[in-house]
Design a protein around this motif. Sequence first.
Motif, PDB file in Angstrom:
ATOM      1  N   THR A   4       0.834  -1.200   0.000  1.00 15.13           N
ATOM      2  CA  THR A   4       0.000   0.000   0.000  1.00 15.13           C
ATOM      3  C   THR A   4       0.870   1.251   0.000  1.00 15.13           C
ATOM      4  O   THR A   4       0.609   2.197  -0.744  1.00 15.13           O
ATOM      5  N   ASP A   5       1.903   1.268   0.828  1.00 17.23           N
ATOM      6  CA  ASP A   5       2.823   2.409   0.874  1.00 17.23           C
ATOM      7  C   ASP A   5       3.534   2.589  -0.457  1.00 17.23           C
ATOM      8  O   ASP A   5       3.670   3.705  -0.948  1.00 17.23           O
ATOM      9  N   SER A   6       3.973   1.489  -1.043  1.00 19.96           N
ATOM     10  CA  SER A   6       4.659   1.545  -2.331  1.00 19.96           C
ATOM     11  C   SER A   6       3.738   2.081  -3.420  1.00 19.96           C
ATOM     12  O   SER A   6       4.142   2.905  -4.244  1.00 19.96           O
ATOM     13  N   LYS A   7       2.477   1.641  -3.399  1.00 17.80           N
ATOM     14  CA  LYS A   7       1.514   2.097  -4.388  1.00 17.80           C
ATOM     15  C   LYS A   7       1.220   3.588  -4.194  1.00 17.80           C
ATOM     16  O   LYS A   7       1.117   4.345  -5.162  1.00 17.80           O
ATOM     17  N   SER A   8       1.102   4.018  -2.946  1.00 19.47           N
ATOM     18  CA  SER A   8       0.847   5.428  -2.653  1.00 19.47           C
ATOM     19  C   SER A   8       2.008   6.299  -3.129  1.00 19.47           C
ATOM     20  O   SER A   8       1.790   7.377  -3.681  1.00 19.47           O
ATOM     21  N   VAL A   9       3.208   5.839  -2.914  1.00 20.49           N
ATOM     22  CA  VAL A   9       4.392   6.577  -3.364  1.00 20.49           C
ATOM     23  C   VAL A   9       4.412   6.662  -4.889  1.00 20.49           C
ATOM     24  O   VAL A   9       4.689   7.714  -5.456  1.00 20.49           O
TER      25      VAL A   9
END
Length: 64
Positions: A4-9
């Motif tokens: 999720t963090d990677s996708k948000s970034v």
Amino acid sequence: MADTDSKSVQELTAKVQTLLEQMQDKFQTITRIDDLEKNIADLMTQAGVEENEGESKPKEGEAS
């Protein structure tokens, strides 16, 4: 959670990239307009035409 963090970034990076591209396009457009205005002013100077800021003066015999 890491996915999720990677996708948000990645999404944020893509949005920032798009914004920067839009800003660059607008800056280039403004630069072209400035260049055109300068070229027109130069041509008017070469032709002996005076630039009037704002209102134009009425010609002799014309009502103002």
